[in-house]
Scaffold this active site. Structure first.
Site, PDB file in Angstrom:
ATOM      1  CG  HIS A 243      -1.743  -1.159   1.473  1.00 55.22           C
ATOM      2  ND1 HIS A 243      -2.824  -1.491   0.694  1.00 55.22           N
ATOM      3  CD2 HIS A 243      -1.670  -2.121   2.428  1.00 55.22           C
ATOM      4  CE1 HIS A 243      -3.400  -2.592   1.154  1.00 55.22           C
ATOM      5  NE2 HIS A 243      -2.722  -3.002   2.207  1.00 55.22           N
TER       6      HIS A 243
HETATM    7  O1  RIB Z   1      -5.273  -0.017   4.602  1.00 51.76           O
HETATM    8  C1  RIB Z   1      -3.878  -0.009   4.423  1.00 51.76           C
HETATM    9  C2  RIB Z   1      -3.246   1.068   5.253  1.00 51.76           C
HETATM   10  O2  RIB Z   1      -3.502   0.808   6.628  1.00 51.76           O
HETATM   11  C3  RIB Z   1      -1.705   1.095   5.117  1.00 51.76           C
HETATM   12  O3  RIB Z   1      -1.243   2.410   5.312  1.00 51.76           O
HETATM   13  C4  RIB Z   1      -1.256   0.223   6.260  1.00 51.76           C
HETATM   14  O4  RIB Z   1       0.049   0.575   6.727  1.00 51.76           O
HETATM   15  C5  RIB Z   1      -2.275   0.572   7.314  1.00 51.76           C
HETATM   16  O5  RIB Z   1      -1.849   1.760   7.944  1.00 51.76           O
END
Ligand code: RIB
Ligand code: CA
Length: 313
Positions: A243
């Site tokens: 992500h």
């Molecule tokens: O949904 C994914 C996000 O939530 C990413 O930033 C992960 O690190 C968590 O913080």
């Protein structure tokens, strides 16, 4: 060309760690003015510790790390140990950091930096809940028009939720903060689950990190090996979605990505859909476009960039 000035706001988290390594491995393009940490994946004391572990792993112990908000603006903190483990960086055994935390609060750092730097020259890169950013905007509205761009990881449209059926974690933890950020008027680029679920750490990609024979490569491989359990079980996917590194990859090679300038509103009232990013992808309303919502990525190009940069550390 002078490197782009950025502040990374983060809740490390294994994927945050890879994003921070990617940024610190790219000094020609990015000047990391500071790393501000927020409660999210794990509570603030751990995110503050983890950010410093990551900076030391990158060989950049002089990076300025600031602790910020330990809870959302109005709600109880929700964490994600079920994804990231108790420490937030589960996987490899990690030494405690030697570098100190800055004494200044993260929100003060964000405000002062945006006031001190020339208008339109600082990019904010939130990769956790948006509490620090929103608190800075609430306390100092004058800084909002001074922001060059906000490039954030959060939200979802076609992919819907990962923490509830309709909400992505970063937005869900502090929906009121997200609403403030999306209404700030600053240029916003959003990396939602729609795109982050397309950059999966398949085994050949993880092996490429392991084959580097470096401490950083080994750590990234072990972090992703741990981190992928949740998504593999839930989605049956072929690896962990990276992500947060999408935010930094956008700054380095925006041509890897594509999306649409659309209206994005945040649900802050309904218990059923709290934290949903209501993205008008099909432009069925006349609500003003306030964000570039990224939907696609050249995944092989993304991993080629990431691998080349991590190899430098
Ligand atoms: O949904 C994914 C996000 O939530 C990413 O930033 C992960 O690190 C968590 O913080
Ligand atoms: Ca994160």
């Amino acid at each position: 060309m002078a490197p782009r000035k950025i502040i990374i706001d983060t809740d490390p988290g294994q994927d945050d760690a890879v994003a921070i390594l990617l940024a610190l491995a790219s000094p020609e393009e990015l000047e990391v003015l500071g790393i501000t940490v927020v409660a999210g994946n794990v509570p603030l004391p751990l995110t503050a510790k983890n950010a410093r572990i990551i900076c030391e792993l990158a060989g950049k112990p002089d990076t300025l790390v600031f602790a910020g908000c330990d809870a959302p603006l109005k709600r109880k903190l929700v964490t994600a140990e079920h994804v990231h483990g108790k420490t937030g960086l589960d996987g490899p055994q990690l030494p405690s950091p030697k570098m100190a935390l800055q004494s200044k609060h993260a929100v003060d750092f964000i405000i002062e930096t945006l006031r001190d730097e020339a208008p339109g020259t600082v990019t904010l890169c939130p990769i956790g809940p948006l509490t620090n950013i929103a608190e800075a905007f609430l306390r100092a509205p004058d800084i909002m028009p001074r922001v060059q761009e906000i490039v954030l990881m959060g939200g979802a449209y076609f992919e819907v939720g990962n923490i509830t059926p309709t909400a992505e974690f970063n937005i869900y933890v502090d929906p009121e903060a997200a609403e403030i950020v999306f209404k700030s008027g600053a240029p916003i680029t959003v990396m939602p689950l729609d795109v982050t679920h397309k950059v999966l750490t398949t085994q050949p990609r993880v092996q490429a990190f392991r084959d580097m024979g470096t401490e950083a490569g080994r750590m990234v491989a072990e972090w992703t090996d741990f981190f992928e359990r949740f998504d593999k079980e839930k989605y049956g996917s072929g690896g962990a979605p990276l992500h947060d590194p999408c935010v930094i990859a956008w700054l380095l090679q925006p041509a890897l990505f594509s999306g649409r300038k659309i209206n994005v509103e945040i649900e802050t009232n309904s218990a059923l859909t709290l934290g949903m990013t209501v993205a008008d992808w099909w432009r069925v309303t006349d609500r003003a476009a306030n964000a570039l919502f990224i939907g696609d990525v050249d995944a092989n190009g993304f991993f080629a960039l990431l691998t080349e940069r991590i190899r430098r550390l």
